[in-house]
Design an enzyme around this catalytic site. Structure first.
Site, PDB file in Angstrom:
ATOM      1  N   ASP A  28      20.624   7.403  -1.735  1.00  0.00           N
ATOM      2  CA  ASP A  28      19.431   6.938  -1.081  1.00  0.00           C
ATOM      3  C   ASP A  28      18.320   7.909  -1.462  1.00  0.00           C
ATOM      4  O   ASP A  28      18.599   9.013  -1.922  1.00  0.00           O
ATOM      5  CB  ASP A  28      19.707   6.961   0.428  1.00  0.00           C
ATOM      6  CG  ASP A  28      18.471   6.650   1.223  1.00  0.00           C
ATOM      7  OD1 ASP A  28      17.728   5.748   0.818  1.00  0.00           O
ATOM      8  OD2 ASP A  28      18.264   7.322   2.245  1.00  0.00           O
ATOM      9  N   LYS A  67     -10.288   4.948   0.139  1.00  0.00           N
ATOM     10  CA  LYS A  67      -9.261   5.694  -0.591  1.00  0.00           C
ATOM     11  C   LYS A  67      -8.271   4.697  -1.175  1.00  0.00           C
ATOM     12  O   LYS A  67      -8.029   3.626  -0.593  1.00  0.00           O
ATOM     13  CB  LYS A  67      -8.531   6.682   0.329  1.00  0.00           C
ATOM     14  CG  LYS A  67      -7.736   6.052   1.444  1.00  0.00           C
ATOM     15  CD  LYS A  67      -6.981   7.097   2.251  1.00  0.00           C
ATOM     16  CE  LYS A  67      -6.146   6.413   3.329  1.00  0.00           C
ATOM     17  NZ  LYS A  67      -5.533   7.354   4.251  1.00  0.00           N
ATOM     18  N   ARG A  69       2.267  12.451  -5.265  1.00  0.00           N
ATOM     19  CA  ARG A  69       1.712  11.119  -5.035  1.00  0.00           C
ATOM     20  C   ARG A  69       0.206  11.278  -4.856  1.00  0.00           C
ATOM     21  O   ARG A  69      -0.256  12.079  -4.054  1.00  0.00           O
ATOM     22  CB  ARG A  69       2.306  10.497  -3.793  1.00  0.00           C
ATOM     23  CG  ARG A  69       3.793  10.786  -3.687  1.00  0.00           C
ATOM     24  CD  ARG A  69       4.619   9.680  -3.245  1.00  0.00           C
ATOM     25  NE  ARG A  69       4.472   9.221  -1.877  1.00  0.00           N
ATOM     26  CZ  ARG A  69       5.396   8.444  -1.301  1.00  0.00           C
ATOM     27  NH1 ARG A  69       6.458   8.111  -1.963  1.00  0.00           N
ATOM     28  NH2 ARG A  69       5.217   8.000  -0.079  1.00  0.00           N
ATOM     29  N   THR A  87      16.809   2.603  -3.620  1.00  0.00           N
ATOM     30  CA  THR A  87      15.802   2.878  -2.610  1.00  0.00           C
ATOM     31  C   THR A  87      15.035   1.622  -2.268  1.00  0.00           C
ATOM     32  O   THR A  87      14.917   0.708  -3.080  1.00  0.00           O
ATOM     33  CB  THR A  87      14.834   3.977  -3.090  1.00  0.00           C
ATOM     34  OG1 THR A  87      13.791   4.088  -2.158  1.00  0.00           O
ATOM     35  CG2 THR A  87      14.283   3.664  -4.449  1.00  0.00           C
ATOM     36  N   ARG A  95      13.252  -1.366  -4.324  1.00  0.00           N
ATOM     37  CA  ARG A  95      13.090  -2.522  -3.447  1.00  0.00           C
ATOM     38  C   ARG A  95      14.445  -3.121  -3.085  1.00  0.00           C
ATOM     39  O   ARG A  95      14.649  -4.321  -3.152  1.00  0.00           O
ATOM     40  CB  ARG A  95      12.200  -3.602  -4.099  1.00  0.00           C
ATOM     41  CG  ARG A  95      10.900  -3.108  -4.656  1.00  0.00           C
ATOM     42  CD  ARG A  95       9.940  -2.685  -3.622  1.00  0.00           C
ATOM     43  NE  ARG A  95       9.263  -3.793  -2.960  1.00  0.00           N
ATOM     44  CZ  ARG A  95       8.650  -3.668  -1.793  1.00  0.00           C
ATOM     45  NH1 ARG A  95       8.652  -2.520  -1.170  1.00  0.00           N
ATOM     46  NH2 ARG A  95       8.031  -4.680  -1.252  1.00  0.00           N
ATOM     47  N   ASP A 152      21.608   2.883   4.958  1.00  0.00           N
ATOM     48  CA  ASP A 152      22.579   3.255   3.931  1.00  0.00           C
ATOM     49  C   ASP A 152      24.010   2.986   4.360  1.00  0.00           C
ATOM     50  O   ASP A 152      24.929   3.180   3.578  1.00  0.00           O
ATOM     51  CB  ASP A 152      22.448   4.748   3.607  1.00  0.00           C
ATOM     52  CG  ASP A 152      21.028   5.113   3.242  1.00  0.00           C
ATOM     53  OD1 ASP A 152      20.415   4.350   2.488  1.00  0.00           O
ATOM     54  OD2 ASP A 152      20.542   6.141   3.744  1.00  0.00           O
TER      55      ASP A 152
END
Lengths: 1029, 353
Positions: free
Chosen positions: A330, A487, A521, A601, A645, A675
């Site tokens: 995961d 943003k 990110r 994930t 996804r 999970d």
């Protein structure tokens, strides 16, 4: 005020334990006898009670049987208690009404999908309006299959309302910020979505188990054929010899050669039963249990921060840890900590937060600062405090443009409830740099700017969605200045920038590339000053559009597009999705051990890729990044696969797919309830006991606190367990086959009459006492090289993946070896003894002396063999080996003593044998010769193997002897990659709830104030849904 | 105290830092290297050779003669008589002659040997009652069920000693005579006592004890085994204390042989008088045999074995030869190993990754 919808709760109890106190003994015995091994034991026992067949006394089987049964029963009992304590129960609810405005309920679904951000659920208006007078409800729910989506209707007062997923609180959710809510249980117990989704719990067995079962069946066949040979030979012997010997030994009435042969078949089943390794199962369990304890005890897998030791929750899968070929991991909470930190930023072309600063920035000047926030670049604070307008605008934007909910329980103790952790990180950053987002109402946002409270009027929220990939707010400052703050993803914002920003754009792009190269990110921030007239006009049109009956979405989008242009670039933020400690190193190690790592994930491709790069899983030289779900063959050739996804059930399906088509051993590791299905589906499930609740841990086989412990679990514990188990099996089969085959050879001398070679007591105690501890010692302590070498050379792991240490071939080799040893062990004593006498002329070629000689030779030889197999001689091993030999002689002399004979005359007929034959030199010379002949060929063979075809283990052991312990590998500094790939997703995947935040009905019921999370997990089998008010 | 302290607080669940729990026990990790294996092989080869030579010399120093009398000479007549079960009661005596070339020096042991007699059959071996023979009175009158079908006779009297083993006791008897060069016959005196294990004679086999009763009275109410001529309390007419369950011949027989070919001790040369003080002199001998034991039922053979002994026991050449063969095999293997090592392993190239 309890409100009890009891008639719906009826079946909510989930039975997860097997026994209670009263049913334990009979049920457990029944269960146990269903196991092949124990049934076989019972069958033997019954055979022995038939006098014509009984070739051994009843105790030879009864003692081991009772021992096996009681050990297993104790183990079952303790396992069962464990299950009982671990049950967590609740149900799926249809939300009727809640304490909050708009009948909203804030829930955390970490247990379900691993996302820690809050989600909003809204009740039906009709039921919501009833408030807490819900008693008036007279409704009827019709719903669809529990497995699929919730679809149904609620009939209230004759009117029918449609229900959908938004109105349903699923089992496993946690209520946050909601004082109370009413719900109608629609699915209970095993029907709940969580239970439906978590996959079937199957009893996991290791591949060694499967192999063992096959082998045991083969051995059964082998036993049958041996007994058939014996029976046929017996028939021939009876016809030729036995028939003339009847003068001395008359046949029993009614028994002729044919019947005698038939009886002899069963008698030999009893005599040769030791080829079927029954005590093997017990020993295997003990070894696994011991190796599990090592995992529990390992300090290097203990996480001091939250006082969590590693835990082997299933004690039957250890050796499989040494054979893992695929790891399914995961992402959130497993590879990453699910903590977003504001790490770097670029303001007006200047980058802040470069690596290399060591001391933390002190935020003491700001009494509203979050003490947990850490930033290393002092220059940014200085810039902001110096009043740099761009820097201030930058943080003002961060403080205003978001959908975070503040919570202030005590003055100055702010707590943010963010929809995505990225947003929370950004708002927290703004807070610490002096732009504290304090509170919000639908129309205003209150921010404390450098100690000064400023209330902005919130004119519009242009919410985030997957197409727009940006979010904007339009606010009016107290001075009346209108500003749009925006943003979003860099590509999107860049298209909408004012041409004047081109130069700044270039610099910022460089920064963005740098950030992306570090796996951060990124988001780009921009603003635009609006003029009042235009804004009035726009607002009017916005109102029209938002109340329009048709094409509302499109019209709004157009309006947004119109206003979000000619933006002024402010800068960019870089948020780090913090990896857990040591993740890249661990992944590198595992890759060296030839383990393939798949990340499954729920995230989007970009985020997932980003993590892939930052954990060293993806490297720049790996060109193609596939998005694979069906292309299994392609996927299996890849070192690393990332599936994005993926729903929880799909995770399990991926695991199943690999399990089915690759026949490889899989391990799934995760931390959240999402999970669970994959953890259950994989051969081995590992749970990270982190922040996301205990669901994953509870359904896992092994659990610990940090992903990096996985390498120790596999490369050290797994490898050793596998090595030990295989050594144990090889040795165990050898020792039992050798033991048994001697009987087979003796049959040719005793007319196939099922006479045993050894004393019955020796047969009883051989597996239980004389040879039990040395082999246990080996399989609990043996190591080929120590843990540091195991880490240094992860390639030592690969023999396990290839099943090299124990397979059918190795088994056949064991049998051949046993065959050779048993020939030596029978014929050397036979030849040495059959025509000889003691030094005083008295008998020594008698049956009892021969039995003693044969069993002593056997015991010495199997012990020497064990010594050859042991690679790691601890004091315990020495003690076990010498102790067992000493115990053998002590027990033998005791059982053959006068006292034992005079008390239990018929049980110990071997009186005096030990004294009269073990004082003879030729007896010891025979023992010495058999030992030499059994051992030296093995030594020679192994020596030649090491010289000509050394295994990786031999090479390592050779190296260990020559070199000092390797220094722990230096931590490589993370290499900087310059990359053009970026992800700008500091947003959650779903539509934001900007419209809720600004809704007119936002304050309809109650002011937003001190909210308590009251919905906590209970351990009671029924969830009493008691609202507190 | 210190441990308790460590156990409290935030690290309460931290595992102990013991060498055992952390799998760091000090250990010795031997490996099969040329330095240990090759010298060991050569050394073992040498040891085996020395042992082999020594044993061979020892065994060579013993003397043994085996006389098969199954149907040798006049015994053939007896053999034919015994073929018929109805002649069981008829006595038959025959004589076998043999000569020894070299004198048997020292103690000489007289054995009877049987071939193809399976004392090791499971049902045969079980067919005895140790409890009866150790003198437990309840078992005397009520023997173990294992003795079937030799538990009771047709009249229902318990058999003492019961079972197939005792029933089939070897009942030939021998008289050995030395014929010296002048033709004079000397009866060779044989000690017929002290031929059993001490533990058997004193512990495993005992007569039931009843005060003030003779042995015959003790055994009253029991009957002799089917094939026996005399009851158990009259086995030795010369020596009253050698009767009952503690009769030496019975005890010797009751120690069942492991293999179908076996020999059992019959007597030891009594060396007090001339001409046997130094053992058996060379010359001619004859054995007078009371031929009772039928071997034709099992196609067996009977023999008499005379042998001298050493510390190593009787004349069994197997071990010495086996040691010599083993020695040469080990030497061969050692040479092969050395060659392999010199060719492949010496420079350590094979250990490179």
């Amino acid at each position: 005020r309890p409100f009890n919808l009891s008639y719906h709760y009826a079946n909510n109890a989930i039975k997860t334990s097997k026994y209670n106190i009263f049913t334990f003994l009979p049920l457990n015995l029944f269960e146990q006898f269903r196991r092949l091994a124990n049934a076989y034991f019972l069958f033997l026992f019954i055979l022995q009670l038939i006098p014509q067949i009984s070739s051994l006394s009843w105790f030879t089987t009864a003692v081991p049987l009772i021992l096996v049964l009681s050990i297993t029963a104790v183990k079952d009992a303790s396992d069962d208690i464990f299950i009982l304590l671990s049950s967590i129960l609740s149900a799926d609810l249809l939300l009727l009404s809640s304490s909050e405005p708009l009948n909203l309920v804030y829930v955390e679904t970490a247990e379900l999908d691993g996302e820690t951000n809050l989600k909003v659920k809204q009740a039906l208006t009709v039921t919501g309006d009833m408030g807490d007078n819900i008693d008036e409800l007279a409704g009827f729910t019709a719903s669809q299959q529990p497995s699929g989506q919730v679809q149904g209707t609620l009939t209230v007062n004759g009117q029918t309302y449609a229900l959908d997923n938004d109105k349903v609180l699923l089992r496993g959710c946690t209520l946050r910020n909601t004082e109370w809510c009413f719900g109608l249980v629609i699915f209970g117990g095993p029907d709940t979505k969580l239970m439906q989704n978590s996959g079937k719990t199957t009893f996991k067995r290791t591949s060694i188990d499967h192999l063992m079962n096959v082998l045991v069946l083969c051995i059964f066949g082998f036993l049958a054929s041996m007994c058939t040979v014996m029976a046929i030979s017996n028939a021939i012997w009876e016809v030729r010899e036995g028939s003339v010997f009847t003068a001395f030994l008359p046949r029993e009435p009614g028994v002729d050669a044919a019947l005698s042969s038939f009886l002899s078949f069963w008698s030999y089943v009893i005599v040769l039963n030791t080829v079927v390794p029954i005590s093997l199962y017990v020993s295997v369990e003990i070894i696994r249990l011991g190796n599990s304890f090592y995992i529990d005890w390992d300090r290097k897998m203990y996480y001091p921060k939250n006082d969590t030791p590693a835990q082997a929750r299933t004690t039957t899968l250890n050796e499989e840890l040494g054979q893992i070929k695929y790891i399914f991991s995961d992402k959130t909470g497993t590879l990453t900590q699910n903590i977003m930190t504001f790490n770097r930023c670029s303001i007006n072309g200047k980058g802040y937060g470069e690596n290399g600063h060591t001391n933390k920035v002190d935020f003491l000047w700001n009494h509203l600062a979050d003490p947990k926030f850490i930033f290393h670049d002092h220059s940014l604070v200085e810039t902001v405090r110096a009043g740099n307008p761009e820097a201030q605008a930058f943080f003002r934007l961060l403080a205003l443009c978001h959908t975070v909910m503040p919570e202030e329980k005590k003055e100055g103790e702010l707590n943010y409830q963010a929809q995505s952790p990225d947003e929370g990180a950004l708002v927290t950053a703004a807070r610490n740099f002096g732009f504290v987002f304090r509170s919000r109402t639908p129309e205003t946002i209150t921010v404390v700017e450098m100690g000064k409270q400023v209330t902005y009027e919130l004119l519009a929220v242009l919410d985030f969605n997957n197409v727009r990939k940006r979010m904007s707010v339009i606010v009016c400052s107290p001075e009346g200045k209108l500003t749009l703050y925006c943003k979003g993803a860099d590509t999107i914002i860049y298209e909408r920038l004012h041409p004047s920003c081109n130069k700044l754009m270039k610099v910022t792009t460089d920064h963005l590339n740098e950030y992306a190269g570090d796996g951060l990110r990124t988001l780009v921030l921009a603003y635009k000053d609006l003029d009042e007239d235009y804004m009035d006009d726009w607002k009017k049109r916005h109102h029209e559009a938002s109340t329009a009956m048709d094409g509302r979405e499109e019209r709004l989008d157009e309006l947004y597009e119109e206003i979000e242009k000619d933006l002024q670039l402010l800068g960019a933020t870089a948020v780090e999705d913090k990896l857990q400690d040591g993740v890249p190193q661990t992944i590198e190690q595992l890759a060296k051990a030839d383990i393939k790592i798949w990340v499954l994930t729920g995230d989007k491709q970009e985020t997932a890729e980003n993590i892939g790069y930052s954990c060293n899983m993806l490297r720049e030289e790996m060109k193609d990044v596939f998005i694979v779900l069906e292309l299994l063959r392609t996927a299996c050739m890849c070192q690393t696969v990332i599936c994005c996804r993926v729903t929880p059930l799909q995770k399990a399906q991926v695991v199943q797919l690999v399990k089915r088509y690759k026949q490889a051993v899989t391990l799934a590791i995760g931390d959240g309830a999402n999970d669970v299905s994959m953890i259950k589906a994989a051969h081995i499930g590992v749970g990270i006991s982190g922040q996301e609740g205990m669901q994953a841990v509870l359904s896992s086989d092994f659990s610990f606190a940090q992903f990096r412990y996985l390498q120790r679990l596999l490369l050290v514990h797994g490898r050793w367990s596998y090595l030990r188990m295989c050594k144990f099996l090889r040795y165990f089969f050898y020792k039992n086959f050798t033991f048994t085959f001697v009987h087979f050879w003796y049959a040719f001398f005793c007319g196939f009459s099922a006479q045993t070679v050894y004393d019955e007591w020796f047969i009883t105690l051989y597996n239980l006492v004389y040879t039990a501890l040395p082999v246990l010692g080996m399989s609990l302590f043996d190591q080929d090289v120590n843990d540091r070498w195991s880490f240094q050379y992860p390639q030592l792991y690969s023999p396990g993946q290839l099943n090299l240490y124990f397979n059918k071939k190795a088994f056949v080799r064991c049998m051949m070896h046993s065959c050779y040893s048993s020939l030596i062990l029978f014929f050397i004593p036979w030849a040495a003894m059959y025509d000889t006498v003691r030094d005083d002329g008295k008998d020594i070629a008698d049956y009892q002396s021969f039995a003693l000689l044969a069993q002593t030779c056997l015991l010495v030889v199997v012990n020497i063999q064990l010594c050859l197999d042991t690679h790691y001689w601890t004091a315990v091993n020495q003690f076990f080996v010498w102790g067992s030999l000493a115990a053998y002689f002590a027990i033998t002399f005791t059982m053959y003593s006068n006292g034992m004979f005079l008390i239990f005359t018929s049980a110990f007929p071997f009186i005096g044998t030990a004294r009269n034959s073990l004082n003879q030199p030729n007896v010891w010379l025979t023992i010495f010769l058999t030992s030499l002949l059994c051992t030296l060929p093995v030594v020679a063979f192994r020596f030649i193997l090491i010289q000509l075809w050394p295994t990786i283990n031999d090479k390592m052991r050779h190296k260990v002897r020559k070199e000092a312990l390797p220094a722990p590998a230096p931590r490589r500094l993370p290499t900087r990659r310059i990359s053009t790939r970026r992800s700008g997703y500091a947003f959650s995947h779903s539509q934001g709830y900007g419209d809720l935040v600004t809704s007119r009905r936002f304050l309809l019921k109650k002011p937003l104030k001190s909210r308590l999370a009251l919905f906590t997990q209970t351990d009671s089998p029924l969830l009493h849904f008691v609202p507190v008010k | 105290m210190g441990k308790e302290k460590a156990k409290s607080g935030s690290l309460a669940r931290r595992p102990d830092n013991s060498a055992f729990k952390q799998q760091r026990l000090p250990a010795w990790s031997p490996m099969l290297t040329a330095n240990t294996v090759l010298p060991f092989f050569y050394f073992m080869s040498l040891i085996c050779m020395l042992l082999g030579v020594w044993l061979l010399l020892t065994v060579q120093s013993t003397q043994e003669i085996k006389v098969d009398y199954t149907h040798a000479g006049e015994c053939n007549v007896c053999f034919e008589i015994r073929k018929n079960m109805s002649n069981a009661g008829e006595s038959c005596i025959c004589t076998v002659e043999f000569s020894i070339e070299k004198p048997f020096k020292g103690d000489v042991f007289f054995y009877y040997g049987l071939q193809n007699f399976h004392q090791n059959l499971r049902r045969y071996m079980d067919s005895r009652d140790d409890a009866q023979m150790v003198g437990w009175k309840e078992n005397l009158k009520n023997p173990s069920i294992y003795c079937e079908p030799f538990k009771k006779d047709q009249n229902g009297l318990p058999i003492a000693p019961c079972g197939a083993v005792a029933n089939s006791i070897f009942n030939d008897s021998f008289t050995l005579t030395y014929i010296d060069s002048s033709g004079t016959e000397h009866k060779v005196p044989l000690l017929r006592r002290g031929i059993t294990w001490y533990t058997d004679k004193n512990v495993k086999f005992r007569n039931p004890k009843v005060d003030n009763l003779t042995l015959a009275q003790v055994f009253e109410g029991t009957t002799k085994p089917l094939y026996w001529q005399k009851p158990v309390y009259e086995l030795d007419p010369h020596q009253a204390t050698n009767n009952g369950f503690i009769n030496d011949d019975l005890i010797v027989w009751m120690r069942e042989a492991a293999f179908p070919n076996f020999k059992k001790l019959y007597g030891i040369l009594y060396r007090a008088n001339k001409p046997f003080t130094k053992g058996l002199p060379a010359g001619n001998y004859k054995i007078e045999i009371s031929y009772n034991f039928p071997v034709q039922y099992f196609r067996g053979r009977k023999q008499v074995v005379l042998t001298t002994l050493t510390w190593f026991g009787g004349q069994n050449h197997f071990l010495p030869i086996a040691y010599l063969v083993t020695s040469s095999l080990i030497l061969l293997i050692a040479v092969v190993l050395t060659v392999v090592w010199l060719k492949f392993g010496k420079n350590g190239k094979n250990m490179e990754e």
